[in-house]
Design a protein around this motif. Structure first.
Motif, PDB file in Angstrom:
ATOM      1  N   ASP A  23      69.388  72.143  71.060  1.00  0.00           N
ATOM      2  CA  ASP A  23      67.980  72.065  71.471  1.00  0.00           C
ATOM      3  C   ASP A  23      67.519  70.642  71.756  1.00  0.00           C
ATOM      4  N   TRP A  41      68.040  62.779  55.526  1.00  0.00           N
ATOM      5  CA  TRP A  41      67.322  62.950  56.794  1.00  0.00           C
ATOM      6  C   TRP A  41      67.491  61.675  57.611  1.00  0.00           C
ATOM      7  N   ALA A  42      67.884  61.799  58.867  1.00  0.00           N
ATOM      8  CA  ALA A  42      67.805  60.645  59.774  1.00  0.00           C
ATOM      9  C   ALA A  42      66.336  60.522  60.173  1.00  0.00           C
ATOM     10  N   LYS A  68      60.739  76.587  61.814  1.00  0.00           N
ATOM     11  CA  LYS A  68      61.726  75.539  61.542  1.00  0.00           C
ATOM     12  C   LYS A  68      61.018  74.329  60.950  1.00  0.00           C
ATOM     13  N   THR A 127      73.427  75.475  56.816  1.00  0.00           N
ATOM     14  CA  THR A 127      72.626  75.462  58.045  1.00  0.00           C
ATOM     15  C   THR A 127      72.573  76.893  58.593  1.00  0.00           C
ATOM     16  N   HIS A 163      74.429  74.090  65.398  1.00  0.00           N
ATOM     17  CA  HIS A 163      75.537  74.937  65.835  1.00  0.00           C
ATOM     18  C   HIS A 163      76.657  74.127  66.512  1.00  0.00           C
ATOM     19  N   ALA A 166      67.877  77.560  73.361  1.00  0.00           N
ATOM     20  CA  ALA A 166      68.382  78.775  72.718  1.00  0.00           C
ATOM     21  C   ALA A 166      69.717  78.479  72.054  1.00  0.00           C
ATOM     22  N   GLY A 167      69.948  79.165  70.930  1.00  0.00           N
ATOM     23  CA  GLY A 167      71.156  78.934  70.150  1.00  0.00           C
ATOM     24  C   GLY A 167      72.422  79.196  70.953  1.00  0.00           C
ATOM     25  N   VAL A 168      72.326  80.100  71.911  1.00  0.00           N
ATOM     26  CA  VAL A 168      73.502  80.440  72.707  1.00  0.00           C
ATOM     27  C   VAL A 168      74.051  79.191  73.423  1.00  0.00           C
ATOM     28  N   ASP A 204      70.385  67.138  56.323  1.00  0.00           N
ATOM     29  CA  ASP A 204      69.476  67.285  55.183  1.00  0.00           C
ATOM     30  C   ASP A 204      69.957  68.371  54.243  1.00  0.00           C
ATOM     31  N   ASP A 223      72.582  66.470  66.967  1.00  0.00           N
ATOM     32  CA  ASP A 223      72.385  67.932  67.122  1.00  0.00           C
ATOM     33  C   ASP A 223      71.434  68.375  66.009  1.00  0.00           C
ATOM     34  N   SER A 266      71.245  80.905  64.018  1.00  0.00           N
ATOM     35  CA  SER A 266      69.998  81.437  64.581  1.00  0.00           C
ATOM     36  C   SER A 266      70.107  82.920  64.951  1.00  0.00           C
TER      37      SER A 266
HETATM   38  C1  FAD Z   1      62.864  82.812  64.482  1.00  0.00           C
HETATM   39  C2  FAD Z   1      63.840  82.310  65.515  1.00  0.00           C
HETATM   40  C3  FAD Z   1      64.834  83.173  65.989  1.00  0.00           C
HETATM   41  C4  FAD Z   1      65.729  82.741  66.954  1.00  0.00           C
HETATM   42  N1  FAD Z   1      66.673  83.619  67.385  1.00  0.00           N
HETATM   43  C5  FAD Z   1      67.534  83.221  68.334  1.00  0.00           C
HETATM   44  C6  FAD Z   1      68.549  84.117  68.821  1.00  0.00           C
HETATM   45  O1  FAD Z   1      68.636  85.276  68.390  1.00  0.00           O
HETATM   46  N2  FAD Z   1      69.397  83.663  69.771  1.00  0.00           N
HETATM   47  C7  FAD Z   1      69.315  82.385  70.260  1.00  0.00           C
HETATM   48  O2  FAD Z   1      70.121  82.023  71.139  1.00  0.00           O
HETATM   49  N3  FAD Z   1      68.396  81.515  69.830  1.00  0.00           N
HETATM   50  C8  FAD Z   1      67.496  81.894  68.885  1.00  0.00           C
HETATM   51  N4  FAD Z   1      66.548  81.016  68.452  1.00  0.00           N
HETATM   52  C9  FAD Z   1      66.580  79.627  68.929  1.00  0.00           C
HETATM   53  C10 FAD Z   1      67.616  78.877  68.096  1.00  0.00           C
HETATM   54  O3  FAD Z   1      67.223  78.895  66.742  1.00  0.00           O
HETATM   55  C11 FAD Z   1      67.825  77.433  68.514  1.00  0.00           C
HETATM   56  O4  FAD Z   1      67.949  77.348  69.894  1.00  0.00           O
HETATM   57  C12 FAD Z   1      69.110  76.899  67.850  1.00  0.00           C
HETATM   58  O5  FAD Z   1      69.000  76.952  66.444  1.00  0.00           O
HETATM   59  C13 FAD Z   1      69.402  75.485  68.279  1.00  0.00           C
HETATM   60  O6  FAD Z   1      70.560  75.059  67.642  1.00  0.00           O
HETATM   61  P1  FAD Z   1      70.821  73.529  67.391  1.00  0.00           P
HETATM   62  O7  FAD Z   1      72.271  73.395  67.089  1.00  0.00           O
HETATM   63  O8  FAD Z   1      70.266  72.727  68.488  1.00  0.00           O
HETATM   64  O9  FAD Z   1      69.940  73.145  66.111  1.00  0.00           O
HETATM   65  P2  FAD Z   1      69.628  73.881  64.755  1.00  0.00           P
HETATM   66  O10 FAD Z   1      70.291  75.195  64.645  1.00  0.00           O
HETATM   67  O11 FAD Z   1      68.134  73.849  64.609  1.00  0.00           O
HETATM   68  O12 FAD Z   1      70.276  72.927  63.673  1.00  0.00           O
HETATM   69  C14 FAD Z   1      69.841  71.623  63.461  1.00  0.00           C
HETATM   70  C15 FAD Z   1      70.286  71.162  62.089  1.00  0.00           C
HETATM   71  O13 FAD Z   1      70.007  69.780  61.947  1.00  0.00           O
HETATM   72  C16 FAD Z   1      69.303  69.548  60.736  1.00  0.00           C
HETATM   73  N5  FAD Z   1      68.408  68.422  60.970  1.00  0.00           N
HETATM   74  C17 FAD Z   1      67.278  68.432  61.704  1.00  0.00           C
HETATM   75  N6  FAD Z   1      66.723  67.208  61.717  1.00  0.00           N
HETATM   76  C18 FAD Z   1      67.527  66.413  60.989  1.00  0.00           C
HETATM   77  C19 FAD Z   1      67.484  65.031  60.652  1.00  0.00           C
HETATM   78  N7  FAD Z   1      66.497  64.248  61.077  1.00  0.00           N
HETATM   79  N8  FAD Z   1      68.462  64.534  59.869  1.00  0.00           N
HETATM   80  C20 FAD Z   1      69.470  65.332  59.422  1.00  0.00           C
HETATM   81  N9  FAD Z   1      69.579  66.647  59.719  1.00  0.00           N
HETATM   82  C21 FAD Z   1      68.618  67.176  60.502  1.00  0.00           C
HETATM   83  C22 FAD Z   1      68.547  70.858  60.488  1.00  0.00           C
HETATM   84  O14 FAD Z   1      68.179  71.010  59.142  1.00  0.00           O
HETATM   85  C23 FAD Z   1      69.573  71.877  60.943  1.00  0.00           C
HETATM   86  O15 FAD Z   1      70.506  72.156  59.908  1.00  0.00           O
HETATM   87  C24 FAD Z   1      65.642  81.422  67.455  1.00  0.00           C
HETATM   88  C25 FAD Z   1      64.657  80.555  66.988  1.00  0.00           C
HETATM   89  C26 FAD Z   1      63.754  80.994  66.043  1.00  0.00           C
HETATM   90  C27 FAD Z   1      62.677  80.045  65.556  1.00  0.00           C
END
Ligand code: FAD
Length: 379
Positions: A292, A85-86, A133, A47, A19, A304-306, A43, A112, A50
């Motif tokens: 995260d 993938w990294a 995930k 994307t 995000h 959390a995604g927020v 990857d 991220d 959430s």
């Molecule tokens: C079922 C479920 C429901 C949820 N609902 C909510 C909600 O309603 N509200 C909320 O706030 N949170 C929710 N969450 C938590 C939320 O999903 C995470 O906190 C949020 O997605 C984190 O965002 P991020 O940007 O850190 O990473 P992510 O959204 O996980 O994105 C990471 C990206 O990086 C990519 N990636 C990962 N590793 C690599 C690598 N090594 N090389 C290249 N690319 C890579 C992934 O494929 C992905 O596209 C939920 C979680 C789950 C499991």
């Protein structure tokens, strides 16, 4: 660093299309810096957002409505897309090690990549359960399950969801509502180690969700510690409770990719990158992290995604300030945050501090906010 008058090929690499990076790419496209090369390593091209993922499982949103098109954002930012993938970092050479391509050198790096539910501590979980995930793999399994149920609606099917946080409960309610439109033969179980659901939220929200699960005939197993998953998908708890399943979904505590810690960057005790208020790594200031995968040293918050969304703008600003040699600004994550939990029936429950509400209007509001967010990124 580069001067804006003196273009050089400073290379900024973003790992992961989460995000925060989606927002940073959009902002970079609106505020480019001459002489800076930007590369995204991800990857996948699409994307998931959430906030809408459980609604997609519930059948309320399509794949396109719930996934951010990274290719579009990369083009807007005039960046390069490394679909890969990294798998490691060489911090001596400042290189990202990739699964398919040769190592990629960087001057500044931003990470991220999110987190995955921890399966490592339960024997059999990594092999026989389906983690929520990476989402692409989860959705492949979910679509297989859906097709199986559509093909054989009279065949009994048992599904267990492990994890009673917001993600696990929202997923259980949405799986249930989607399957009930197709079959009357699905049995759902939800396992949670704690005494009550959503322990990070107020009591009313946890109790209300317990009642909702019971009303929908989803078997709720509180204070149950899952200790093993067998190859035949039998789930075994410490108490001796045993449930045979066709599918097990794993939505437990977030864990970090192991290559982060082994790269030598400073992490917290769970392997998430420790960052300062500026989102810079405490050990490697030319590396920033958000979402995260980052733990803000002074302000730890739930994964959390927020928060990942909120960190997009400060991450972008501090990445550009790093490149331009300007002072970086501190980011203070809010302590109280609003959670809108969809209940799979076009209603939602709101949780904010000690307050909780339930209403169809909350679903309409959540739907509006989520669609606006996606529109801002996908156009
Ligand atoms: C079922 C479920 C429901 C949820 N609902 C909510 C909600 O309603 N509200 C909320 O706030 N949170 C929710 N969450 C938590 C939320 O999903 C995470 O906190 C949020 O997605 C984190 O965002 P991020 O940007 O850190 O990473 P992510 O959204 O996980 O994105 C990471 C990206 O990086 C990519 N990636 C990962 N590793 C690599 C690598 N090594 N090389 C290249 N690319 C890579 C992934 O494929 C992905 O596209 C939920 C979680 C789950 C499991």
């Amino acid at each position: 660093m580069v001067s804006q008058n003196q273009p050089t090929q400073t290379h900024v690499v973003l790992i992961g299309g989460g995000h925060s990076h989606a927002i940073a790419l959009k902002l970079w496209g609106m505020n480019p810096i001459e002489g800076v090369r930007l590369t995204l390593i991800s990857d996948s091209i699409y994307t998931p957002y959430s906030g809408m993922l459980p609604g997609h499982v519930g059948g309320f949103y399509s794949f396109e409505e719930t996934h951010i098109n990274l290719n579009r954002l990369v083009q807007l930012a005039d960046a390069q897309f490394y679909q890969d993938w990294a798998i490691g970092l060489d911090l001596e050479k400042n290189q990202v090690i990739c699964a398919k391509n040769s190592p990629l050198s960087f001057d500044y790096l931003s990470i991220d990549i999110g987190s995955t539910p921890a399966t490592i501590s339960v024997p059999g979980a990594a092999d026989y359960a389906i983690p929520a995930k990476p989402v692409s793999q989860f959705l492949t399994a979910w679509n297989t399950l859906l097709q199986q149920v559509k093909n054989h609606p009279h065949q009994p099917i048992t599904i267990s969801i492990v994890g009673g946080g917001a993600g696990g409960v929202e997923l259980a309610l949405n799986i249930d509502s989607h399957l009930k439109k197709i079959t009357q033969q699905a049995t759902l179980h939800l396992f949670h180690r704690g005494k009550r659901l959503l322990s990070g939220h107020n009591h009313w929200v946890g109790h209300r969700l317990e009642t909702l699960l019971q009303n929908r005939n989803i078997s709720l197993h509180l204070s149950e510690n899952v200790t093993q998953i067998t190859p035949s998908k039998t789930l075994i708890c410490e108490s001796g409770l045993t449930v045979e399943n066709d599918y097990i979904f794993w939505v437990t505590q977030a864990s970090a990719a192991s290559w982060i810690k082994s790269s030598g960057i400073t992490t917290d005790e769970k392997g998430f990158i420790r960052v300062k208020d500026t989102l810079q790594s405490v050990s490697h200031p030319h590396i920033l992290a958000a979402g995260d995968v980052a733990t803000i040293q002074n302000y730890p918050r739930p994964k959390a995604g927020v928060f990942a969304v909120r960190q997009g703008k400060p991450l972008f600003k501090n990445l550009q300030n790093s490149v331009l040699g300007k002072p970086l600004k501190s980011y203070y994550p809010q302590k109280l945050y609003l959670s809108l939990i969809g209940t799979g029936d076009k209603k939602a429950i709101a949780s904010w501090g000690v307050f909780g509400w339930e209403s169809p209007l909350l679903w309409d509001w959540k739907d509006y906010i989520d669609r606006q967010f996606m529109k801002s990124l996908n156009g």
